[in-house]
Design an enzyme around this catalytic site. Structure first.
Site, mmCIF file in Angstrom:
data_model
loop_
_atom_site.group_PDB
_atom_site.id
_atom_site.type_symbol
_atom_site.label_atom_id
_atom_site.label_comp_id
_atom_site.label_asym_id
_atom_site.label_seq_id
_atom_site.Cartn_x
_atom_site.Cartn_y
_atom_site.Cartn_z
ATOM 1 N N TYR A 177 -10.259 -0.994 1.386
ATOM 2 C CA TYR A 177 -10.415 -1.091 0.395
ATOM 3 C C TYR A 177 -11.747 -1.579 -0.672
ATOM 4 C CZ TYR A 177 -5.021 -0.789 0.093
ATOM 5 O OH TYR A 177 -4.608 -0.636 0.693
ATOM 6 N N LYS A 184 -4.118 -0.753 14.479
ATOM 7 C CA LYS A 184 -3.772 1.255 15.266
ATOM 8 C C LYS A 184 -4.974 1.219 16.635
ATOM 9 C CE LYS A 184 -1.955 4.551 14.058
ATOM 10 N NZ LYS A 184 -0.695 4.835 14.887
ATOM 11 N N ASP A 210 2.123 1.233 12.936
ATOM 12 C CA ASP A 210 3.632 2.876 13.055
ATOM 13 C C ASP A 210 4.813 1.669 13.229
ATOM 14 O OD1 ASP A 210 1.802 2.799 14.904
ATOM 15 O OD2 ASP A 210 2.605 5.026 15.493
ATOM 16 N N ASP A 247 -0.886 -4.520 3.246
ATOM 17 C CA ASP A 247 0.041 -3.904 1.818
ATOM 18 C C ASP A 247 0.874 -3.344 1.779
ATOM 19 O OD1 ASP A 247 -0.526 -3.502 -0.745
ATOM 20 O OD2 ASP A 247 -2.110 -1.993 -0.849
ATOM 21 N N ASP A 264 4.842 -5.117 1.772
ATOM 22 C CA ASP A 264 6.206 -4.364 1.195
ATOM 23 C C ASP A 264 6.956 -4.284 1.682
ATOM 24 O OD1 ASP A 264 4.629 -4.991 -1.260
ATOM 25 O OD2 ASP A 264 4.336 -2.590 -1.978
#
Ligand code: NAD
Length: 370
Positions: free
Chosen positions: A142, A193, A226, A250, A254
């Site tokens: 970001y 990852k 993942d 992020d 959630d």
């Protein structure tokens, strides 16, 4: 008798309603426990834009820098949708995060027994769930450079975001993760990852180095992002602290949020670096927004805001006992079947924001014998 300086920023919409209930709890603590708080309240968000011309004034920002901790409600609303980007309500939040250098975002996902049925997951998967997602908040994709859209030829353009992390950025969030794990179940799962990203492998190696050098007494696991997303819905109770970067944090926070069933129950904390005098900038806020659809109707659930304050007691003021007292009062209120509309399954007694706040104070009285 300690004197803690708290800057209170209720913001817009239900931010004001839920903050009003926390202020009553702060008042209760000041009267019944041996502590005192120095409260200063200021405008932020759209309300500040309307009255002061910006979503956060320089004076308010300075007060945030001088405070021991900031308590933030929520900002935003459709009436400010067309305000220029740098003065929009959300810009205040970004400025606070940036200038206080709030790099560590803590999002607990706790399922209260009385609300376990509200989770979209099966009861046996979530009953007793208590995990903490720790997200790096001030770097990564970001913020990485270069970024932007450029032209390749007349028919083709290209957009770039850059995922970037330095050793020190990873090191400081990793130390927070291990320190937090020591206060909990002593287990950190670092998520990246590393199979396909350079930053992923770098993240994994850096976390392992810190673990090896400083925190061998804490259990460390590595997991691909993942797989972590899948494990969060398959068997969330395997986790204690999940340590991850800005982007994966992020998304994963959630998912974890939804395990608990309601936005109105989710607190958060954002911490800055520890200064030479031992102090640490910190901001506490509910995960939810200003909820314009229910603002001003007394329907907002104040419990996320109240539990954000409980986190402040724990992480900024080292008042573990009082923090647990507030959490227990919330638990007791829920056990008695009191519900705001968002957490009601239709069968319970629905109460207003104010009545919920009042019930928490009653339980504080009961639990403390005052
Ligand atoms: P929201 O979180 O405000 O609301 C989403 C839904 O959840 C709504 O139906 C709302 O009524 C409900 N809800 C949220 N909090 C609740 C509570 N405490 N009790 C009961 N119900 C609750 O998200 P949104 O609708 O996408 O955004 C509304 C505004 O809030 C936007 O301007 C957005 O930019 C802003 N926002 C601010 C923050 C923040 O200040 N940190 C976070 C998210 C969104």
């Amino acid at each position: 008798m300690s004197n803690k300086k708290i800057l209170v920023l209720p913001g817009d919409g239900i931010g004001n309603e839920v903050m009003a209930e926390v202020l009553k709890i702060i008042d209760w603590l000041s009267k019944t426990r041996s502590m005192s708080f120095e409260i200063s309240e200021r405008l932020v968000g759209g309300t500040a834009y309307d009255k002061e011309g910006d979503s956060i004034s320089d004076e308010t920002m300075q007060e945030a820098l001088d405070a021991d901790a900031v308590l933030f409600g929520a900002v935003g609303g459709p009436q400010w949708d067309n305000v220029e980007r740098e003065k929009r309500p959300e810009a205040a939040l970004l400025r606070l995060r940036k200038e206080l250098d709030l790099f560590a975002n803590l999002r607990p996902a706790v399922v209260f027994d009385a609300l376990a049925e509200a989770s979209p997951l099966k009861l046996n998967l979530v009953k007793g769930l208590d995990i903490l997602i720790l997200r790096e908040l001030t770097s990564g994709v970001y913020f990485g450079q270069p970024r932007g859209v450029s032209k390749i030829n007349d028919d083709e353009e290209k957009a770039i975001d850059t995922q970037s992390y330095t050793t020190s950025e990873i090191t400081r969030i990793t130390r927070v993760a291990f320190d937090l794990a020591k206060l909990r179940d002593n287990k950190v799962t670092s998520v990246e990852k590393s199979n396909v990203m350079e930053t992923g492998m770098f993240w994994k190696n850096t976390v392992s180095n810190i673990h090896q050098k400083e925190f061998q007494d804490v259990e460390l696991f590595h997991m691909l992002a993942d797989n972590c997303a899948m494990q969060l819905v398959r068997n969330p109770k395997q986790f204690d602290v999940i340590l991850t970067d800005n982007l994966f944090g992020d998304l994963l926070s959630d998912i974890a949020a939804m395990l608990t069933g309601s936005l109105g129950m989710l607190p958060s904390a954002s911490l800055g670096p520890i200064a030479e005098n031992g102090s640490r900038a910190a901001m506490y806020e509910p995960v939810h927004g200003s909820a314009p659809d229910i603002a001003g109707q007394g329907k907002a659930n104040p419990l996320a805001m109240i539990m954000s304050f409980a986190m402040m007691l724990k992480y900024s003021f080292n008042m573990q006992e009082d923090s647990v007292l507030v959490e227990n009062a919330v638990q007791a209120v829920l056990s008695k079947g009191l519900r705001t509309a968002d957490i009601s399954d239709g069968a319970d007694k629905i109460v207003s924001t104010q009545d919920m706040g009042k019930a928490v104070i009653e339980e504080l009285n009961n639990l403390s014998g005052s």
